[in-house]
Write a protein that holds these residues in place. Sequence first.
Motif, short mmCIF file in Angstrom:
data_model
loop_
_atom_site.label_atom_id
_atom_site.label_comp_id
_atom_site.label_asym_id
_atom_site.label_seq_id
_atom_site.Cartn_x
_atom_site.Cartn_y
_atom_site.Cartn_z
N LEU A 64 0.74 -1.32 -0.17
CA LEU A 64 -0.14 0.00 0.03
C LEU A 64 0.90 1.03 -0.05
CD1 LEU A 64 -2.77 1.47 0.54
CD2 LEU A 64 -2.56 1.30 2.76
N LEU A 65 0.50 2.28 -0.86
CA LEU A 65 1.17 3.69 -0.64
C LEU A 65 -0.03 4.48 -0.20
CD1 LEU A 65 3.08 3.97 -4.20
CD2 LEU A 65 4.08 3.45 -2.04
N VAL A 66 0.50 5.41 0.72
CA VAL A 66 -0.33 6.52 1.41
C VAL A 66 -0.01 7.77 0.72
CG1 VAL A 66 -1.19 7.41 3.72
CG2 VAL A 66 -0.65 5.05 3.38
N GLU A 67 -0.94 8.29 0.16
CA GLU A 67 -0.83 9.71 -0.52
C GLU A 67 -0.83 10.80 0.56
OE1 GLU A 67 -3.89 11.56 -3.17
OE2 GLU A 67 -2.57 10.62 -4.74
N THR A 68 -0.48 11.90 0.46
CA THR A 68 -0.43 13.07 1.47
C THR A 68 -1.90 13.55 1.22
OG1 THR A 68 1.87 13.83 0.79
CG2 THR A 68 0.34 15.34 2.02
N PRO A 69 -2.68 13.77 2.56
CA PRO A 69 -4.06 14.21 2.24
C PRO A 69 -4.21 15.49 1.73
CG PRO A 69 -3.43 13.20 4.51
CD PRO A 69 -2.23 13.26 3.67
N THR A 70 -5.18 15.84 0.66
CA THR A 70 -5.63 16.91 0.30
C THR A 70 -6.26 17.91 1.46
OG1 THR A 70 -7.52 16.29 -0.65
CG2 THR A 70 -5.68 16.42 -1.90
N ASN A 115 2.40 -0.40 12.57
CA ASN A 115 2.35 -0.91 13.73
C ASN A 115 1.10 -2.23 13.80
OD1 ASN A 115 4.04 0.92 14.61
ND2 ASN A 115 2.54 2.47 15.49
N SER A 116 0.43 -2.12 12.92
CA SER A 116 -0.77 -3.30 12.80
C SER A 116 -0.12 -4.53 12.67
CB SER A 116 -1.72 -3.02 11.65
OG SER A 116 -1.24 -3.29 10.48
N GLY A 117 1.08 -4.48 11.86
CA GLY A 117 1.81 -5.97 11.58
C GLY A 117 1.00 -6.94 10.69
N ARG A 118 0.08 -6.46 10.03
CA ARG A 118 -0.73 -7.04 9.00
C ARG A 118 -0.63 -6.77 7.57
NH1 ARG A 118 -2.82 -11.45 11.82
NH2 ARG A 118 -2.71 -10.94 13.87
N ILE A 119 0.25 -6.01 7.16
CA ILE A 119 0.42 -5.85 5.67
C ILE A 119 1.75 -5.92 5.36
CG2 ILE A 119 0.86 -3.28 6.12
CD1 ILE A 119 -0.92 -2.78 3.56
N ALA A 120 1.84 -6.65 4.15
CA ALA A 120 3.24 -6.76 3.48
C ALA A 120 4.15 -5.61 3.54
CB ALA A 120 3.08 -7.34 1.96
N GLY A 121 3.65 -4.41 3.06
CA GLY A 121 4.49 -3.31 2.87
C GLY A 121 3.54 -2.28 2.92
N VAL A 122 4.00 -0.93 3.31
CA VAL A 122 3.29 0.27 3.33
C VAL A 122 4.27 1.25 3.29
CG1 VAL A 122 3.24 0.50 5.62
CG2 VAL A 122 1.51 1.66 4.41
N ALA A 123 4.15 2.58 2.53
CA ALA A 123 5.07 3.53 2.47
C ALA A 123 4.45 4.79 2.00
CB ALA A 123 6.10 3.37 1.48
N GLN A 125 3.60 7.58 -0.88
CA GLN A 125 3.53 7.69 -2.17
C GLN A 125 4.76 8.59 -2.70
OE1 GLN A 125 0.39 9.78 -4.28
NE2 GLN A 125 0.59 8.71 -6.22
N GLY A 126 5.58 8.03 -3.76
CA GLY A 126 6.66 8.47 -4.28
C GLY A 126 7.93 7.94 -3.68
N SER A 127 7.58 6.92 -2.72
CA SER A 127 8.86 6.21 -2.27
C SER A 127 9.61 5.27 -3.21
CB SER A 127 8.44 5.48 -0.83
OG SER A 127 7.58 4.52 -1.29
N GLY A 128 8.82 4.99 -4.41
CA GLY A 128 9.35 3.91 -5.37
C GLY A 128 8.99 2.60 -4.80
N LEU A 129 8.02 2.37 -3.96
CA LEU A 129 7.62 0.98 -3.43
C LEU A 129 6.60 0.40 -4.77
CD1 LEU A 129 7.33 -1.27 -1.45
CD2 LEU A 129 5.36 0.17 -0.55
N ARG A 130 6.79 -0.63 -5.27
CA ARG A 130 5.81 -1.40 -5.90
C ARG A 130 4.54 -1.65 -4.99
NH1 ARG A 130 3.20 -5.77 -6.52
NH2 ARG A 130 4.24 -6.76 -4.71
N THR A 131 3.30 -1.26 -5.67
CA THR A 131 2.40 -1.23 -4.72
C THR A 131 0.98 -1.90 -5.43
OG1 THR A 131 0.91 0.11 -3.57
CG2 THR A 131 1.39 0.91 -5.56
N ASP A 132 0.24 -2.40 -4.67
CA ASP A 132 -1.07 -2.89 -5.09
C ASP A 132 -2.41 -1.94 -5.09
OD1 ASP A 132 -0.18 -5.74 -5.86
OD2 ASP A 132 0.26 -5.43 -3.88
N PHE A 133 -2.22 -1.04 -4.07
CA PHE A 133 -3.31 -0.43 -3.62
C PHE A 133 -2.60 0.99 -3.25
CE2 PHE A 133 -5.07 -4.21 -2.68
CZ PHE A 133 -6.43 -4.41 -3.46
N LEU A 134 -3.52 2.23 -3.74
CA LEU A 134 -3.20 3.48 -3.06
C LEU A 134 -4.29 4.17 -2.31
CD1 LEU A 134 -1.51 6.16 -3.51
CD2 LEU A 134 -2.96 6.87 -5.45
#
Length: 224
Positions: A64-70, A115-123, A125-134
């Motif tokens: 998952l990538l997390v975008e900066t909130p508008t 902190n949830s420990g329940r997701i493969a990866g989170v960063a 947006q713009g970090s270069g991480l391959r993602t499945d969801f935004l």
Amino acid sequence: MMFHRSRRLFRPLRGGPKSLLALLLVLGGCTSIIPGADRKPPQLYELRPTGSFAAKLPRIRAQLLVETPTASASLRSSRIAIKMQPTKLGYLADSEWTDLATNLVQTLLVESFDNSGRIAGVARQGSGLRTDFLLKSDLREFHAEMYKGAPARIRIRIHVRLVRWNDRDIVASRTFEAAEPLAIGTNEAIVTGFDAALGGVLKQVVEWSLRQMQRRGGSRPARG
């Protein structure tokens, strides 16, 4: 045509280096005439990510990538927003967040997912991480309400949208909000109220997002 030499506007300082040093010491003791130069630096405050979640949350193999909130211009600021009237926005005196409110919320979302420990990866947006969801979001309210004749409280409201990366389709959206009462109106009490209110919102966003990703085939059997 004749030209006359212009008179000197400044006289040379007599007395050499000692006189110059004396002048600098005098000037150094004067109060600055630059507006705001004598203003004390604000007290900086930060908020915490959440680490408390419901039991048996799905474990997600997706990333998952997390975008900066508008947000409105008034919330794209490091100043702590206060409303004394429903249509009038001000800011808490001599106090600021450690970052813009929108950046702060983005950082805390990323850390809370971690902190949830329940997701493969989170960063971010713009970090270069391959993602499945935004995860896209709009920060719509992030202020203290201190209306005359009404109980004081912290108001936070954020609308989130979970976007599937491969086709940019919005697969789910929801608004989360919190209203945390304030017993007193000190700066520390207000920041503590923000921390409690945002912690509740972060918990809801993380749990909801994990369950939505699970429904879209992003889960695997939980391991504890």
